[in-house]
Each structure stands twice: as C-alpha cells, then as structure tokens.
Design a protein around this motif. Structure first.
Motif, mmCIF file in Angstrom:
data_model
loop_
_atom_site.group_PDB
_atom_site.id
_atom_site.type_symbol
_atom_site.label_atom_id
_atom_site.label_comp_id
_atom_site.label_asym_id
_atom_site.label_seq_id
_atom_site.Cartn_x
_atom_site.Cartn_y
_atom_site.Cartn_z
ATOM 1 N N VAL A 224 0.724 -1.213 -0.155
ATOM 2 C CA VAL A 224 0.035 -0.010 -0.153
ATOM 3 C C VAL A 224 0.888 1.411 0.170
ATOM 4 O O VAL A 224 0.271 2.398 0.035
ATOM 5 C CB VAL A 224 -0.973 0.069 1.319
ATOM 6 C CG1 VAL A 224 -1.977 -1.128 1.360
ATOM 7 C CG2 VAL A 224 -0.373 0.152 2.294
ATOM 8 N N GLU B 203 -1.811 -1.227 -3.997
ATOM 9 C CA GLU B 203 -2.413 0.009 -4.129
ATOM 10 C C GLU B 203 -1.871 1.074 -4.630
ATOM 11 O O GLU B 203 -0.824 1.711 -4.251
ATOM 12 C CB GLU B 203 -3.166 0.149 -2.586
ATOM 13 C CG GLU B 203 -4.235 1.306 -2.678
ATOM 14 C CD GLU B 203 -4.630 1.404 -1.355
ATOM 15 O OE1 GLU B 203 -5.897 1.296 -0.919
ATOM 16 O OE2 GLU B 203 -3.842 1.583 -0.265
ATOM 17 N N SER C 228 -5.136 6.579 -5.572
ATOM 18 C CA SER C 228 -6.453 6.800 -5.055
ATOM 19 C C SER C 228 -7.257 8.112 -5.829
ATOM 20 O O SER C 228 -6.776 9.289 -6.220
ATOM 21 C CB SER C 228 -6.312 7.385 -3.714
ATOM 22 O OG SER C 228 -7.434 7.976 -3.121
ATOM 23 N N ASN D 155 -10.875 -0.527 -4.014
ATOM 24 C CA ASN D 155 -11.046 -0.635 -2.867
ATOM 25 C C ASN D 155 -11.947 0.697 -2.271
ATOM 26 O O ASN D 155 -11.600 1.680 -2.699
ATOM 27 C CB ASN D 155 -9.797 -0.798 -1.781
ATOM 28 C CG ASN D 155 -10.123 -0.921 -0.512
ATOM 29 O OD1 ASN D 155 -9.808 -0.165 0.268
ATOM 30 N ND2 ASN D 155 -10.635 -1.867 -0.168
ATOM 31 N N ASP E 67 -2.149 -6.410 4.472
ATOM 32 C CA ASP E 67 -1.811 -5.052 3.858
ATOM 33 C C ASP E 67 -0.391 -4.518 4.593
ATOM 34 O O ASP E 67 -0.024 -4.822 5.825
ATOM 35 C CB ASP E 67 -2.624 -3.825 4.076
ATOM 36 C CG ASP E 67 -4.183 -3.976 3.277
ATOM 37 O OD1 ASP E 67 -3.781 -4.994 2.550
ATOM 38 O OD2 ASP E 67 -4.544 -3.023 3.433
#
Length: 303
Positions: free
Chosen positions: A11, A45, A48, A98, A232
């Motif tokens: 992440v 990840e 965003s 997510n 994570d």
C-alpha cells in the motif's frame, strides 16, 4: 514445516505516500510501483481517486496509471471513496477497487463527509456498479479497533458494520486498525467474530494494521494464526491517515515479510529485491523510514 501462502498487499504508493509532506512526482510513484512488481509484489494499491484539494499527494492518479505496464493491472488497486471516484476508476484500465467504510460517526464525517449509514448506502451503490462493470471490489472497514475521536470501538459496533458490508458481497473485506491501537488479543477476538459473520459466503478477510504503538507486527501474526492469508503493508513502514491525528505508519512490508518467511510461510517474494526500493523512499523522504530490516540486514546474510 511449510505453512500456507501469505499474500502481501503493498500500500505504499497510496496509503504510504498520502500523508507525507514530501512531494512525489508521477515518475517517482511509477518507479516505486515498478520496484514492488520486480520484487514479486503483485497486488499493489497504486492510486486514490479522491479530491486532490483534500489529499494533494494523490492528485495524479490517472497519470500514474497511464505509465504502468499492462501486466501491472493484474493486481493494481485504486481507492475510491464515492461514486465520483468510481466514475474516474471506470475510465481507467483498473480491474480492482477498494472502498472504505468507517465504523464511527465522527471519523466517518472527517474522512468522507457523511454518516456511517450514508456511507454504507454509497458503498452499496459503488459495489453494485463496480460488479456490473466487472471490477473486483474490496471494502475496508476502518477504525475497527478504535477511533481517534470517539475512543473505544465495541465489538458490537464493529460487527454491525461487518454484517451490512458482508451483505454487499464484495470479494474481500479488510479489517483495519487505522490508528494502531490493537493488541493481539483484540485481533484474535475480532477476526474470530468476523469469520463467523461471513461464514459460508465467498468473501475473503484481509487485515490492515498500523504500527503507531509498535504492536503492528504482533497483530499481523495474530491474524495469521486466525487463518488470515492476506495482509496489507507499506514499504519502509511509511504512511498514515490524513484525517486521523497521530496515526503514523503502516507495518513495514520488508519487516513483515522477514517475520513470515522465518516462520515458514510461503510469500513468493524476493525479499532482498525490496531493499533498493526502500532505499528509494529513504533518499526521497527527509527522515529515515521506520522499517528496521534494511538497517539490520537479512539473517543469515546472503552468501
């Protein structure tokens, strides 16, 4: 004796960087992601889709995705917090998103500007639309162990949210200690309860721990002991939530991987190959990263 394989969801490109004051260019982020891929990390990840005014570090999501090699999208994850974010994600090659649901009212307002009930309603819409578009959808349940504004979070409060999220049938639910207050006893109790709630459904459980009070790795091992196979982590242990005071640091990917590897768990990861990627972060950030493995080195040392 070999244990079950453990998957690490990296992440650092999102949760890791979002709270850092140091600006990272699109090229820096792509280099970080490529380094992770080269070391064997597959689920990452990468971005965003949030309001850039609220989280400036994440303003270049589409640009980052435009520079990734096609195979990166097999495990690339984008965070969305509302339907506008989903619209942006749907316009990219991403195959997984997510969504975040916060357990407590005050933190939910701070993080997403809506009540828990309103957020659950948006989560239902996002999950439905994402499924219709063929995207894998996971939902993170944030502040699952404690809230920076309301304090203790009861198991009843947490389980109520888990039940509603499970009814949406995402492929995965992540239980997150967003402010790093959990201890292993809490993990054993809450993961057992979550497993009972989703029993019989095709939903995986994942865990997300912060190392704010230096209990993150112990909590990760407690989760693994409860049968969790996806965790994570963030290279160097960087990261934190911009809307949770003092919520510093995810568990360091390299420290977690070392612990699990030495404990006999299969990772499909080149641990030594993570060292130069952590160095990339260390040279970019103004202070040493919290992770310890790259300072001490592997044991036994490579031949």
């Amino acid at each position: 004796m070999s244990q079950q394989p453990i998957e690490i969801v990296e992440v650092s490109p999102r949760d890791g960087l979002q709270n850092e004051a140091t600006a990272f260019s699109t090229e820096d982020k792509v280099a970080l992601i490529e380094g992770c891929l080269s070391a064997g990390l597959r689920r990452i990840e990468v971005c965003s889709f949030v309001n850039p005014k609220r989280v400036p570090q994440m303003a270049d999501a589409e640009a980052v995705l435009a520079h990734l090699r096609p195979e990166a999208f097999d495990g690339a994850i984008g965070l969305v917090l509302n339907e506008r974010g989903l619209d942006r994600a749907l316009a990219t090659p991403l195959e997984e998103i997510n969504y975040v649901v916060v357990v407590t009212e005050t933190f939910s307002q701070k993080n997403q500007g809506m009540s828990v009930e309103a957020n659950l309603s948006v989560a239902r819409a996002v999950t439905r639309r994402a499924k219709e578009a063929g995207l894998r959808t996971s939902i993170t349940i944030s502040a699952a162990f404690g809230c920076p504004y309301e304090g203790e979070v009861s198991v009843d409060q947490l389980y109520k949210v888990i039940r509603q999220v499970a009814d949406m049938e995402p492929f995965e639910i992540a239980i997150a200690d967003t402010i790093g207050v959990a201890v292993p006893r809490d993990v054993h109790e809450r993961i057992t309860g979550a497993q009972q709630i989703i029993d019989g459904r095709p939903i995986k459980l994942r865990c997300h721990f912060h190392n704010t009070r230096n209990t993150g790795l112990a909590n990760a091992m407690a989760a693994v002991e409860e049968g969790i196979t996806t965790l994570d982590a963030s290279l160097g242990g960087i990261g934190g939530c911009p809307f949770a005071p003092n919520a510093t640091g995810n568990i360091p990917t390299e420290d977690l991987a070392y612990m699990l590897d030495r404990s006999g768990y299969e990772l499909n990861l080149n641990l030594a190959a993570l060292f130069p990627v952590v160095d990339l972060l260390s040279h970019k950030l103004p202070k040493p990263v919290p992770g310890l493995l790259t300072r001490a080195g592997l044991f036994p040392p490579p031949a």
